[in-house]
Design an enzyme around this catalytic site. Structure first.
Site, PDB file in Angstrom:
ATOM      1  CB  SER A 234      -2.540  19.663 -17.279  1.00 32.02           C
ATOM      2  OG  SER A 234      -2.009  20.469 -18.367  1.00 32.02           O
ATOM      3  CE  LYS A 235      -8.278  24.479 -21.216  1.00 33.41           C
ATOM      4  NZ  LYS A 235      -8.521  25.904 -21.624  1.00 33.41           N
ATOM      5  NE  ARG A 236       0.801  24.690 -21.366  1.00 28.18           N
ATOM      6  CZ  ARG A 236       1.839  25.693 -20.889  1.00 28.18           C
ATOM      7  NH1 ARG A 236       2.869  25.182 -20.246  1.00 28.18           N
ATOM      8  NH2 ARG A 236       1.782  26.793 -21.122  1.00 28.18           N
TER       9      ARG A 236
END
Length: 462
Positions: A234-236
């Site tokens: 996940s980018k987050r």
């Protein structure tokens, strides 16, 4: 038939390593088949798209070896907006789609649950197009949609479990499912190689291909890339930006070798192989469908191997961008001095960005301050050891690494210390750290005056 594959990123952020893996797989497959790699930028999210993100995609692809001019494109999805609308109307006119003005709340009220899909309420209402009326595709009531997949075999989806999905929003704009299919048709895409996360959309898209009268492409859904907890990257939450890895000093060759191992392996008991071997041996049919673990520790080890495999000249060239940002005064850097220790440094770093912490003591006016290193090395007896070392080095005639080592070894032996213990306070006094380049080669390069000055400074602090 000429094989035509596509890579279709959205310019809404940094370039994801999972996307880079898919791009490489498409690229290799096209080359193996004598086909065409098409780059399509899906830029219809006007609120999030930025020109710099598109440029970032092109730069990232070039970094991993997919250079500009070697592929078709970039094409832009927004250029096909009219064809998207025409396809939606064609499906409506053919009775394969219908308008619906239900809200999510309406559907939930009828179903009694927020977890059930659309119930086909407007299938036979005969609504015309109008504000707020979405266009839904009429899925078959019976039978099954079989997806022939080069990686996953033949996943089968019962049509009764496929809801009538939206293909155009209430404002008339087509959604991703339809736009993606139309784009692939326009561009003559024959093989769609993409991540597993798109598999649930595939039966819907296959139905759209068939409803529009065109044979669907060959599908290949490669495994999702996961973190150490087996969660999708996940980018987050995770470190996923290809640009970040590049800026930290990962080599492109190491990165693309590692990315190709996410779900596949070359022949034999080996992982680090020339790119030519990967291009020759990669087979979509051999890709493992299980989730692929992106192990940064393993990537780092790969990178270290690739760094050590560079010629000395190539290594020196590779670290120059990082040396240019060193913490020393600009005029203090001496390429001739660095050249003397470059081969030693090459064997000790796993990232190009680590070069500065290994050589900064050579170009700083004083060694860097590391309180923890000082406390660890400067134990009881260190003052006496440094004093004796200063006296011995002041009398040293042969300022070579070999003789400097022998001298300190003798100083330590007089105090009952092995060389490892004796050199610890000297290393911190000279380099500021407890680990780094070989000490005596460093002393030789620094020279008598600098070494003695730093030893006297350290001794005065004790």
């Amino acid at each position: 038939m000429t094989v035509r594959v596509r890579f279709a990123p959205s310019p809404t952020g940094m370039f994801h390593v999972g996307g880079a893996r898919s791009a490489l797989q498409n690229w290799i497959y096209a080359k193996q088949q004598g086909g065409v790699f098409v780059l399509r930028v899906e830029d219809t999210d006007a609120a999030r798209n930025k020109p710099e993100w598109t440029e970032g995609i092109l730069n990232a692809l070039e970094w991993i070896g997919i250079s500009r001019g070697s592929y078709e494109g970039p094409h832009f999805q927004s250029a096909n907006a009219e064809q998207h609308r025409e396809a939606a109307l064609k499906l409506f006119d053919a009775g394969r789609a219908y308008y619906c003005d239900c809200t999510r709340e309406d559907v939930q009220a009828r179903n009694g649950s927020q977890h059930q899909g659309y119930d086909g309420f407007h299938r036979d209402k005969g609504l015309a197009a109008g504000p707020g009326r979405a266009l839904r595709f009429r899925t078959p009531d019976e039978g099954a949609t079989v997806v022939v997949d080069l990686v996953r075999g033949e996943p089968t989806f019962e049509n009764k479990n496929l809801e009538d999905f939206v293909i155009a929003r209430g404002d008339g704009s087509p959604v991703f499912l339809l736009a993606n299919v139309v784009d692939d048709m326009i561009m003559g895409i024959t093989h769609v190689i993409r991540a597993e996360e798109h598999l649930p959309n595939t039966p819907k898209q296959q139905l759209l291909w068939e409803a529009l009268g065109v044979k669907p492409p060959v599908w290949a859904h490669v495994p999702v890339v996961v973190n150490e907890k087996r969660q999708k990257l996940s980018k987050r939450r995770d470190k996923v930006s290809l640009e970040q890895f590049r800026d930290e000093g990962y080599l492109a060759d190491a990165m693309r070798n590692y990315l190709m191992l996410l779900g596949w392996a070359p022949s034999g008991d080996r992982e680090i192989v020339p790119w030519s071997v990967i291009e020759d041996e990669f087979r979509l049919e051999e890709v493992n469908p299980s989730p692929a673990f992106f192990d940064e520790k393993k990537l780092r080890a790969f990178n270290g191997e690739y760094i050590r495999a560079l010629s000395l000249d190539d290594f020196i060239a590779a670290v120059q961008p990082f040396l240019a940002k060193g913490p020393w005064p600009a005029d203090a850097y001496d390429p001739a001095v660095f050249a003397k220790v470059a081969e030693l440094a090459q064997t000790r770093i796993a990232l190009l960005s680590e070069i500065n912490q290994n050589v900064d003591f050579l170009f700083l006016p004083e060694p860097p301050v590391d309180e923890a290193a000082w406390a660890k090395a400067m134990k009881e007896g260190s003052a006496d050891l440094l004093a004796a070392t200063i006296a011995a080095y002041e009398a040293q005639q042969d300022w070579s690494a070999e003789q400097l080592k022998a001298t300190l070894e003798a100083v330590g032996a007089e105090r009952g210390l092995k060389l490892g213990k004796a050199q610890a306070p000297v290393r911190v006094a000279i380099t500021g750290r407890t680990v780094g380049l070989p000490l005596f080669e460093s002393l030789e390069v620094l020279g008598r005056d600098t070494v003695l000055s730093r030893l006297r400074t350290a001794h005065a602090k004790l």
